[in-house]
Design a protein around this motif. Structure first.
Motif, mmCIF file in Angstrom:
data_model
loop_
_atom_site.group_PDB
_atom_site.id
_atom_site.type_symbol
_atom_site.label_atom_id
_atom_site.label_comp_id
_atom_site.label_asym_id
_atom_site.label_seq_id
_atom_site.Cartn_x
_atom_site.Cartn_y
_atom_site.Cartn_z
ATOM 1 N N ARG A 31 -20.328 -20.016 -60.482
ATOM 2 C CA ARG A 31 -19.527 -20.271 -59.276
ATOM 3 C C ARG A 31 -19.815 -19.304 -58.133
ATOM 4 O O ARG A 31 -19.484 -19.581 -56.987
ATOM 5 C CB ARG A 31 -18.035 -20.183 -59.634
ATOM 6 C CG ARG A 31 -17.591 -21.304 -60.543
ATOM 7 C CD ARG A 31 -16.172 -21.085 -61.047
ATOM 8 N NE ARG A 31 -15.207 -21.007 -59.965
ATOM 9 C CZ ARG A 31 -13.930 -20.687 -60.131
ATOM 10 N NH1 ARG A 31 -13.456 -20.424 -61.330
ATOM 11 N NH2 ARG A 31 -13.115 -20.648 -59.111
ATOM 12 N N MET A 32 -20.369 -18.136 -58.457
ATOM 13 C CA MET A 32 -20.503 -17.083 -57.448
ATOM 14 C C MET A 32 -21.669 -17.369 -56.513
ATOM 15 O O MET A 32 -22.741 -17.760 -56.950
ATOM 16 C CB MET A 32 -20.724 -15.763 -58.194
ATOM 17 C CG MET A 32 -20.426 -14.539 -57.386
ATOM 18 S SD MET A 32 -18.682 -14.378 -56.913
ATOM 19 C CE MET A 32 -17.935 -13.779 -58.413
ATOM 20 N N GLU A 33 -21.441 -17.179 -55.222
ATOM 21 C CA GLU A 33 -22.540 -17.276 -54.259
ATOM 22 C C GLU A 33 -22.714 -15.919 -53.593
ATOM 23 O O GLU A 33 -21.756 -15.379 -53.048
ATOM 24 C CB GLU A 33 -22.236 -18.349 -53.214
ATOM 25 C CG GLU A 33 -22.384 -19.738 -53.797
ATOM 26 C CD GLU A 33 -21.981 -20.811 -52.802
ATOM 27 O OE1 GLU A 33 -22.312 -20.657 -51.608
ATOM 28 O OE2 GLU A 33 -21.324 -21.759 -53.238
ATOM 29 N N TYR A 34 -23.934 -15.393 -53.661
ATOM 30 C CA TYR A 34 -24.159 -14.037 -53.145
ATOM 31 C C TYR A 34 -24.478 -14.097 -51.665
ATOM 32 O O TYR A 34 -25.229 -14.948 -51.204
ATOM 33 C CB TYR A 34 -25.245 -13.344 -53.967
ATOM 34 C CG TYR A 34 -24.797 -13.244 -55.404
ATOM 35 C CD1 TYR A 34 -23.884 -12.264 -55.793
ATOM 36 C CD2 TYR A 34 -25.200 -14.189 -56.353
ATOM 37 C CE1 TYR A 34 -23.405 -12.212 -57.098
ATOM 38 C CE2 TYR A 34 -24.726 -14.145 -57.653
ATOM 39 C CZ TYR A 34 -23.825 -13.154 -58.018
ATOM 40 O OH TYR A 34 -23.348 -13.118 -59.290
ATOM 41 N N GLU A 35 -23.878 -13.185 -50.925
ATOM 42 C CA GLU A 35 -24.023 -13.182 -49.461
ATOM 43 C C GLU A 35 -24.933 -12.048 -49.015
ATOM 44 O O GLU A 35 -24.998 -11.755 -47.831
ATOM 45 C CB GLU A 35 -22.642 -13.030 -48.803
ATOM 46 C CG GLU A 35 -21.595 -14.038 -49.270
ATOM 47 C CD GLU A 35 -21.820 -15.434 -48.708
ATOM 48 O OE1 GLU A 35 -22.586 -15.551 -47.731
ATOM 49 O OE2 GLU A 35 -21.248 -16.386 -49.265
ATOM 50 N N VAL A 36 -25.585 -11.360 -49.976
ATOM 51 C CA VAL A 36 -26.437 -10.229 -49.609
ATOM 52 C C VAL A 36 -27.898 -10.627 -49.735
ATOM 53 O O VAL A 36 -28.253 -11.478 -50.544
ATOM 54 C CB VAL A 36 -26.165 -8.982 -50.494
ATOM 55 C CG1 VAL A 36 -24.864 -8.337 -50.119
ATOM 56 C CG2 VAL A 36 -26.164 -9.354 -51.969
ATOM 57 N N SER A 37 -28.724 -10.003 -48.913
ATOM 58 C CA SER A 37 -30.135 -10.314 -49.008
ATOM 59 C C SER A 37 -30.914 -8.996 -49.045
ATOM 60 O O SER A 37 -30.643 -8.110 -48.234
ATOM 61 C CB SER A 37 -30.491 -11.210 -47.827
ATOM 62 O OG SER A 37 -31.619 -10.782 -47.181
ATOM 63 N N PRO A 38 -31.852 -8.833 -50.008
ATOM 64 C CA PRO A 38 -32.183 -9.816 -51.041
ATOM 65 C C PRO A 38 -31.027 -9.979 -52.022
ATOM 66 O O PRO A 38 -30.188 -9.079 -52.119
ATOM 67 C CB PRO A 38 -33.393 -9.190 -51.745
ATOM 68 C CG PRO A 38 -33.213 -7.716 -51.547
ATOM 69 C CD PRO A 38 -32.568 -7.552 -50.203
ATOM 70 N N PRO A 39 -30.992 -11.108 -52.742
ATOM 71 C CA PRO A 39 -29.901 -11.303 -53.696
ATOM 72 C C PRO A 39 -29.949 -10.234 -54.788
ATOM 73 O O PRO A 39 -31.007 -9.672 -55.061
ATOM 74 C CB PRO A 39 -30.167 -12.696 -54.281
ATOM 75 C CG PRO A 39 -31.515 -13.096 -53.825
ATOM 76 C CD PRO A 39 -31.929 -12.222 -52.691
ATOM 77 N N PRO A 40 -28.809 -9.921 -55.390
ATOM 78 C CA PRO A 40 -28.782 -8.836 -56.378
ATOM 79 C C PRO A 40 -29.466 -9.240 -57.687
ATOM 80 O O PRO A 40 -29.661 -10.422 -57.952
ATOM 81 C CB PRO A 40 -27.281 -8.633 -56.613
ATOM 82 C CG PRO A 40 -26.667 -9.950 -56.300
ATOM 83 C CD PRO A 40 -27.505 -10.558 -55.210
ATOM 84 N N ILE A 41 -29.795 -8.233 -58.472
ATOM 85 C CA ILE A 41 -30.237 -8.484 -59.853
ATOM 86 C C ILE A 41 -28.984 -8.824 -60.646
ATOM 87 O O ILE A 41 -27.963 -8.149 -60.515
ATOM 88 C CB ILE A 41 -30.911 -7.228 -60.427
ATOM 89 C CG1 ILE A 41 -32.174 -6.931 -59.621
ATOM 90 C CG2 ILE A 41 -31.210 -7.388 -61.915
ATOM 91 C CD1 ILE A 41 -32.805 -5.603 -59.952
ATOM 92 N N ILE A 42 -29.069 -9.904 -61.424
ATOM 93 C CA ILE A 42 -27.875 -10.384 -62.124
ATOM 94 C C ILE A 42 -28.122 -10.416 -63.623
ATOM 95 O O ILE A 42 -29.142 -10.938 -64.075
ATOM 96 C CB ILE A 42 -27.523 -11.806 -61.639
ATOM 97 C CG1 ILE A 42 -27.209 -11.771 -60.140
ATOM 98 C CG2 ILE A 42 -26.326 -12.375 -62.413
ATOM 99 C CD1 ILE A 42 -27.233 -13.126 -59.502
ATOM 100 N N GLU A 43 -27.175 -9.864 -64.363
ATOM 101 C CA GLU A 43 -27.210 -9.982 -65.837
ATOM 102 C C GLU A 43 -25.987 -10.771 -66.260
ATOM 103 O O GLU A 43 -24.863 -10.390 -65.924
ATOM 104 C CB GLU A 43 -27.096 -8.602 -66.483
ATOM 105 C CG GLU A 43 -28.392 -7.854 -66.571
ATOM 106 C CD GLU A 43 -28.200 -6.482 -67.225
ATOM 107 O OE1 GLU A 43 -27.136 -6.219 -67.843
ATOM 108 O OE2 GLU A 43 -29.123 -5.669 -67.085
ATOM 109 N N ILE A 44 -26.211 -11.841 -66.990
ATOM 110 C CA ILE A 44 -25.074 -12.648 -67.452
ATOM 111 C C ILE A 44 -24.694 -12.207 -68.860
ATOM 112 O O ILE A 44 -25.559 -12.100 -69.735
ATOM 113 C CB ILE A 44 -25.431 -14.146 -67.393
ATOM 114 C CG1 ILE A 44 -25.750 -14.507 -65.940
ATOM 115 C CG2 ILE A 44 -24.274 -15.002 -67.929
ATOM 116 C CD1 ILE A 44 -26.150 -15.928 -65.712
ATOM 117 N N HIS A 45 -23.411 -11.918 -69.037
ATOM 118 C CA HIS A 45 -22.928 -11.430 -70.334
ATOM 119 C C HIS A 45 -21.771 -12.296 -70.811
ATOM 120 O O HIS A 45 -20.718 -12.313 -70.156
ATOM 121 C CB HIS A 45 -22.395 -10.001 -70.204
ATOM 122 C CG HIS A 45 -23.455 -8.980 -69.908
ATOM 123 N ND1 HIS A 45 -24.073 -8.254 -70.891
ATOM 124 C CD2 HIS A 45 -24.006 -8.578 -68.739
ATOM 125 C CE1 HIS A 45 -24.956 -7.440 -70.331
ATOM 126 N NE2 HIS A 45 -24.939 -7.615 -69.027
#
Ligand code: ADP
Ligand code: MG
Length: 353
Positions: free
Chosen positions: A336-350
């Motif tokens: 559901r999350m939309e990132y508003e930062v550029s470049p997009p963050p590194i994401i780890e799904i847990h």
């Protein structure tokens, strides 16, 4: 300083929220008002409500918030200080049913968090200098921290009798409640109750980025922003489903710097010092009080223990931003999350255990 920063953020959130409200030109407008309460700007967004109704509701909610602020103020002379005094002196006090329920709720959340959310740690918060409108200049000594920690009461020694509304302190140590870690959640929940009692079922109550949203803005769901922990922009945004609270605890809300280190107001009850592992924790949950307490607890739990503590507190949706802006996030929230930062963050799904 804090208020102006918050004001900027609220304005940005307002801009984000307006996206959803304005997109349908025929939709009834969203009534908005800003209330200055407990040192924070609280924004109400009420869908399909007249200006007169909106003004009346805002004023009722402001009065309720002011009464609550006075009732539970952690360091100004008032009812909470009197309660702390009674519990420390005689180990016992009788409360109103409402107040007893609130203390009981704080203790239940505290136990679920394994004591990381510890609403009786007021002496530690005071020692660090956060029981003041001014920010402190320097940290306390190690000896002072150890001495204060030694006097921290065990949570299972404090109890509320829900029949008599009596509260007991059997710890043999003084008790200093400070409900700052979940008060905003409680008051936002109560504001939503007031709105619903008046037939308003589509609304957001937003206290400086911590919020509960119900219903939708007409055809469009509410959209909310989550603050960037290191600048004043929006880090990510999210569409709200029906009735959800979104609360964030961060190391940027109240802090001072001393000899190049940041000291903030979320204290780890195990060490007696500010928790030091992540930049912010956002919790999405049904009610605001639980979301608020959980955000505080998970912030302290940090990258190693957050999953276990979330599970124990019945929390399913968490986003952590670590100190390098890396995101640790639960699977559904990740969708559901939309990132508003550029470049997009590194994401780890847990996934939670
Ligand atoms: P914010 O108010 O910035 O959104 P929190 O919800 O985390 O952040 O609340 C921080 C406040 O909670 C502190 O100012 C203090 O009053 C209180 N607090 C700090 N540490 C704890 C803790 N371990 N458990 C419960 N309350 C805490
Ligand atoms: Mg909190």
């Amino acid at each position: 300083m804090k208020n102006s920063r918050i004001a900027i953020f609220v304005l940005m959130l307002t801009a984000l929220l307006s996206l959803s409200a304005c997109s349908n030109r025929d939709a009834p407008p969203v009534y908005r008002s800003q209330i200055l309460a407990f040192g924070t700007i609280v924004e109400l967004s009420l869908f399909d409500v007249s200006a007169a109704e909106g003004d009346k509701l805002s004023s009722d909610i402001r009065n309720m918030m002011e009464a609550f602020h006075h009732r539970w103020h952690a360091w100004e002379n008032g009812p909470l200080l009197a309660l702390n005094h009674a519990l420390s002196q005689s180990g016992h006090s009788r409360l109103s049913a409402d107040d007893a329920a609130l203390i009981a709720q704080s203790l239940t959340l505290a136990k679920a968090s394994g004591g990381l959310f510890h609403p009786a740690l007021g002496k530690l918060i005071a020692l660090w200098g956060f029981h003041s409108n001014e920010l402190p200049q320097s940290p306390p000594s190690k000896q002072a921290i150890d001495a204060t920690l030694a006097m921290l009461p065990a949570l299972d020694q404090i109890s509320v009798d829900s029949n008599s509304n009596e509260i007991y302190n059997r710890s043999g140590k003084p008790v200093y409640f400070d409900l700052g870690g979940f008060a905003k959640g409680v008051i936002i929940d109560r504001s939503i109750e007031v709105l619903r009692q008046h037939g308003v079922n589509n609304a957001i109550v937003n206290a400086g980025g911590d919020l509960r949203a119900i219903g939708a803005a007409g055809e469009r769901p509410w959209r909310i922003g989550i603050r960037h922990p290191r600048d004043f922009g929006v880090f990510a945004s999210l569409t709200i489903k029906e009735d959800e609270s979104v609360f964030t605890s961060g190391d940027y809300e109240r802090y001072f710097e001393y000899e190049g280190r940041r000291y903030h107001h979320i204290i780890d009850p195990r060490s007696g010092a500010p928790a030091d592992s992540v930049a912010s924790v956002t919790v999405l949950h049904h009610d605001g009080a639980t979301a608020d307490a959980a955000a505080t607890a998970l912030f302290i739990a940090g990258t190693q223990q957050w999953q276990r503590v979330a599970k124990a507190m019945g929390i399913e949706h968490v986003m952590i931003i670590d100190k390098n802006n890396k995101v640790l996030i639960t699977p559904e929230l990740a969708q559901r999350m939309e990132y508003e930062v550029s470049p997009p963050p590194i994401i780890e799904i847990h996934a939670l255990p």
